[in-house]
Design a protein around this motif. Structure first.
Motif, PDB file in Angstrom:
ATOM      1  N   HIS A  59       0.901  -1.074   0.144  1.00  0.00           N
ATOM      2  CA  HIS A  59      -0.053   0.062   0.014  1.00  0.00           C
ATOM      3  C   HIS A  59       0.913   1.181   0.016  1.00  0.00           C
ATOM      4  O   HIS A  59       0.719   2.113  -0.832  1.00  0.00           O
ATOM      5  CB  HIS A  59      -1.157  -0.221   1.088  1.00  0.00           C
ATOM      6  CG  HIS A  59      -1.803   1.269   1.261  1.00  0.00           C
ATOM      7  ND1 HIS A  59      -1.110   2.201   2.157  1.00  0.00           N
ATOM      8  CD2 HIS A  59      -3.133   1.495   0.812  1.00  0.00           C
ATOM      9  CE1 HIS A  59      -2.076   3.230   1.958  1.00  0.00           C
ATOM     10  NE2 HIS A  59      -3.124   2.943   1.474  1.00  0.00           N
ATOM     11  N   ASP A  60       1.842   1.303   0.955  1.00  0.00           N
ATOM     12  CA  ASP A  60       2.793   2.535   1.002  1.00  0.00           C
ATOM     13  C   ASP A  60       3.460   2.609  -0.160  1.00  0.00           C
ATOM     14  O   ASP A  60       3.608   3.654  -0.655  1.00  0.00           O
ATOM     15  CB  ASP A  60       3.699   2.382   2.230  1.00  0.00           C
ATOM     16  CG  ASP A  60       2.793   2.414   3.653  1.00  0.00           C
ATOM     17  OD1 ASP A  60       1.620   2.796   3.575  1.00  0.00           O
ATOM     18  OD2 ASP A  60       3.545   2.035   4.661  1.00  0.00           O
ATOM     19  N   LEU A  61       4.102   1.654  -0.849  1.00  0.00           N
ATOM     20  CA  LEU A  61       4.659   1.613  -2.024  1.00  0.00           C
ATOM     21  C   LEU A  61       3.992   1.910  -3.312  1.00  0.00           C
ATOM     22  O   LEU A  61       4.379   3.069  -3.854  1.00  0.00           O
ATOM     23  CB  LEU A  61       5.411   0.365  -2.216  1.00  0.00           C
ATOM     24  CG  LEU A  61       6.603  -0.102  -1.709  1.00  0.00           C
ATOM     25  CD1 LEU A  61       6.961  -1.535  -1.931  1.00  0.00           C
ATOM     26  CD2 LEU A  61       7.839   0.807  -1.919  1.00  0.00           C
ATOM     27  N   VAL A  62       2.841   1.579  -3.359  1.00  0.00           N
ATOM     28  CA  VAL A  62       1.756   2.316  -4.468  1.00  0.00           C
ATOM     29  C   VAL A  62       1.773   3.755  -3.981  1.00  0.00           C
ATOM     30  O   VAL A  62       1.841   4.562  -5.265  1.00  0.00           O
ATOM     31  CB  VAL A  62       0.497   1.376  -4.205  1.00  0.00           C
ATOM     32  CG1 VAL A  62      -0.528   2.481  -5.483  1.00  0.00           C
ATOM     33  CG2 VAL A  62       0.647   0.006  -4.849  1.00  0.00           C
ATOM     34  N   PHE A  63       1.368   4.171  -3.047  1.00  0.00           N
ATOM     35  CA  PHE A  63       1.154   5.796  -2.781  1.00  0.00           C
ATOM     36  C   PHE A  63       2.810   6.584  -2.940  1.00  0.00           C
ATOM     37  O   PHE A  63       2.570   7.626  -2.830  1.00  0.00           O
ATOM     38  CB  PHE A  63       0.687   5.907  -1.261  1.00  0.00           C
ATOM     39  CG  PHE A  63      -0.862   5.732  -1.602  1.00  0.00           C
ATOM     40  CD1 PHE A  63      -1.570   7.098  -1.815  1.00  0.00           C
ATOM     41  CD2 PHE A  63      -1.420   4.682  -1.486  1.00  0.00           C
ATOM     42  CE1 PHE A  63      -2.933   6.935  -1.968  1.00  0.00           C
ATOM     43  CE2 PHE A  63      -2.838   4.486  -1.731  1.00  0.00           C
ATOM     44  CZ  PHE A  63      -3.830   5.690  -1.934  1.00  0.00           C
ATOM     45  N   SER A  64       3.800   5.766  -2.912  1.00  0.00           N
ATOM     46  CA  SER A  64       5.122   6.614  -3.018  1.00  0.00           C
ATOM     47  C   SER A  64       5.414   6.727  -4.444  1.00  0.00           C
ATOM     48  O   SER A  64       6.324   7.303  -4.993  1.00  0.00           O
ATOM     49  CB  SER A  64       6.067   5.714  -2.287  1.00  0.00           C
ATOM     50  OG  SER A  64       6.532   4.660  -3.116  1.00  0.00           O
ATOM     51  N   LEU A  65       4.725   5.957  -5.466  1.00  0.00           N
ATOM     52  CA  LEU A  65       4.730   6.118  -6.929  1.00  0.00           C
ATOM     53  C   LEU A  65       4.529   7.479  -7.084  1.00  0.00           C
ATOM     54  O   LEU A  65       3.984   8.223  -6.668  1.00  0.00           O
ATOM     55  CB  LEU A  65       4.075   5.237  -7.653  1.00  0.00           C
ATOM     56  CG  LEU A  65       3.948   3.781  -7.418  1.00  0.00           C
ATOM     57  CD1 LEU A  65       2.965   3.053  -8.289  1.00  0.00           C
ATOM     58  CD2 LEU A  65       5.371   3.433  -7.959  1.00  0.00           C
ATOM     59  N   PRO A  66       5.203   7.978  -8.503  1.00  0.00           N
ATOM     60  CA  PRO A  66       4.955   9.181  -8.832  1.00  0.00           C
ATOM     61  C   PRO A  66       3.552   9.549  -9.223  1.00  0.00           C
ATOM     62  O   PRO A  66       2.880   8.541  -9.626  1.00  0.00           O
ATOM     63  CB  PRO A  66       5.941   9.521 -10.242  1.00  0.00           C
ATOM     64  CG  PRO A  66       6.865   8.462 -10.152  1.00  0.00           C
ATOM     65  CD  PRO A  66       6.150   7.524  -8.900  1.00  0.00           C
ATOM     66  N   PRO A  67       3.072  10.529  -8.841  1.00  0.00           N
ATOM     67  CA  PRO A  67       1.575  10.936  -9.405  1.00  0.00           C
ATOM     68  C   PRO A  67       0.851  10.227 -10.557  1.00  0.00           C
ATOM     69  O   PRO A  67      -0.218   9.486 -10.800  1.00  0.00           O
ATOM     70  CB  PRO A  67       1.271  12.137  -9.235  1.00  0.00           C
ATOM     71  CG  PRO A  67       2.472  12.793  -8.536  1.00  0.00           C
ATOM     72  CD  PRO A  67       3.551  11.885  -8.616  1.00  0.00           C
ATOM     73  N   ALA A  68       1.648  10.428 -11.758  1.00  0.00           N
ATOM     74  CA  ALA A  68       1.258   9.991 -13.020  1.00  0.00           C
ATOM     75  C   ALA A  68       1.435   8.558 -13.042  1.00  0.00           C
ATOM     76  O   ALA A  68       0.265   7.697 -13.568  1.00  0.00           O
ATOM     77  CB  ALA A  68       2.120  10.219 -14.241  1.00  0.00           C
ATOM     78  N   HIS A  69       2.206   7.630 -12.370  1.00  0.00           N
ATOM     79  CA  HIS A  69       2.377   6.325 -12.211  1.00  0.00           C
ATOM     80  C   HIS A  69       1.054   5.826 -11.399  1.00  0.00           C
ATOM     81  O   HIS A  69       0.492   4.830 -11.681  1.00  0.00           O
ATOM     82  CB  HIS A  69       3.425   5.958 -11.631  1.00  0.00           C
ATOM     83  CG  HIS A  69       4.784   6.007 -12.664  1.00  0.00           C
ATOM     84  ND1 HIS A  69       5.415   5.171 -13.275  1.00  0.00           N
ATOM     85  CD2 HIS A  69       5.289   7.299 -13.125  1.00  0.00           C
ATOM     86  CE1 HIS A  69       6.186   5.711 -14.152  1.00  0.00           C
ATOM     87  NE2 HIS A  69       6.356   6.963 -14.181  1.00  0.00           N
ATOM     88  N   HIS A  70       0.907   6.432 -10.231  1.00  0.00           N
ATOM     89  CA  HIS A  70      -0.293   6.102  -9.239  1.00  0.00           C
ATOM     90  C   HIS A  70      -1.551   6.127  -9.883  1.00  0.00           C
ATOM     91  O   HIS A  70      -2.300   5.129  -9.849  1.00  0.00           O
ATOM     92  CB  HIS A  70      -0.228   6.772  -7.885  1.00  0.00           C
ATOM     93  CG  HIS A  70      -1.124   6.618  -7.065  1.00  0.00           C
ATOM     94  ND1 HIS A  70      -2.465   7.312  -7.135  1.00  0.00           N
ATOM     95  CD2 HIS A  70      -1.461   5.853  -5.902  1.00  0.00           C
ATOM     96  CE1 HIS A  70      -3.139   7.026  -6.196  1.00  0.00           C
ATOM     97  NE2 HIS A  70      -2.467   5.973  -5.490  1.00  0.00           N
ATOM     98  N   ASP A  71      -1.767   7.241 -10.591  1.00  0.00           N
ATOM     99  CA  ASP A  71      -2.958   7.486 -11.165  1.00  0.00           C
ATOM    100  C   ASP A  71      -3.365   6.426 -12.385  1.00  0.00           C
ATOM    101  O   ASP A  71      -4.584   5.943 -12.329  1.00  0.00           O
ATOM    102  CB  ASP A  71      -3.072   8.956 -11.635  1.00  0.00           C
ATOM    103  CG  ASP A  71      -2.968  10.049 -10.385  1.00  0.00           C
ATOM    104  OD1 ASP A  71      -3.181   9.444  -9.291  1.00  0.00           O
ATOM    105  OD2 ASP A  71      -2.899  11.021 -10.586  1.00  0.00           O
ATOM    106  N   THR A  72      -2.478   6.090 -12.980  1.00  0.00           N
ATOM    107  CA  THR A  72      -2.496   5.186 -14.195  1.00  0.00           C
ATOM    108  C   THR A  72      -2.844   4.042 -13.669  1.00  0.00           C
ATOM    109  O   THR A  72      -3.602   3.022 -13.977  1.00  0.00           O
ATOM    110  CB  THR A  72      -1.307   5.432 -15.159  1.00  0.00           C
ATOM    111  OG1 THR A  72      -1.111   6.487 -15.608  1.00  0.00           O
ATOM    112  CG2 THR A  72      -1.263   4.230 -16.343  1.00  0.00           C
ATOM    113  N   MET A  73      -1.795   3.732 -12.499  1.00  0.00           N
ATOM    114  CA  MET A  73      -2.310   2.327 -11.933  1.00  0.00           C
ATOM    115  C   MET A  73      -3.636   2.140 -11.392  1.00  0.00           C
ATOM    116  O   MET A  73      -4.293   1.094 -11.571  1.00  0.00           O
ATOM    117  CB  MET A  73      -1.307   2.072 -10.886  1.00  0.00           C
ATOM    118  CG  MET A  73      -1.385   0.826 -10.056  1.00  0.00           C
ATOM    119  SD  MET A  73       0.015   0.492  -8.685  1.00  0.00           S
ATOM    120  CE  MET A  73       1.322  -0.062  -9.883  1.00  0.00           C
TER     121      MET A  73
END
Length: 137
Positions: A59-73
């Protein structure tokens, strides 16, 4: 590219063409959806024996992704969860989706001898995110 696509063209009616195009898009990105710098962290997280720690860490790793990566994921995995909801018709279970998308979305910066071993963990990361979508996002 600036190429104009006619989505009403009959060739887009074949789901395999659309799926292949989606996979190709993610495979051809200069950096995968899970950036190279996060690869080892996700692999270490999925190897954790304690499911609560593993879940929190992913969970924390997903939220640490750059915004474009997180939002696309978030959008991609929401779509994949909908695909899984219809697994009786399309035969795409969580495991099937993970096998298809794991190596495409999550890959190391350099190909290594332990590629087969990584593939198991890549698939497990994708499977975990799919199974825990509502908690993660």
């Amino acid at each position: 590219t600036d190429e104009q696509l006619d989505l009403d063209d009959g060739r887009w009616e074949d789901i395999h063409v659309v799926t292949g195009a989606l996979k190709l898009f993610f495979r051809e990105l200069p950096e995968p959806l899970v950036p190279f710098g996060h690869f080892d962290k996700f692999i270490a997280a999925i190897k954790m024996q304690d499911p609560i720690r593993r879940g929190r860490c992913v969970h924390d790793l997903v939220f640490s992704l750059p915004p474009a990566h997180h939002d696309t994921m978030k959008v991609l995995f929401r779509h994949l969860c909908r695909v899984i909801e219809h697994q009786e018709e399309n035969r795409m279970s969580v495991q099937s989706i993970a096998i298809v998308f794991g190596p495409t979305l999550l890959r190391p910066a350099s190909e290594e001898a332990s590629m087969a071993m990584h593939m198991v963990f890549q698939n497990q990361v994708v499977e975990h995110i799919l199974n825990q979508y509502s908690y993660i996002f």
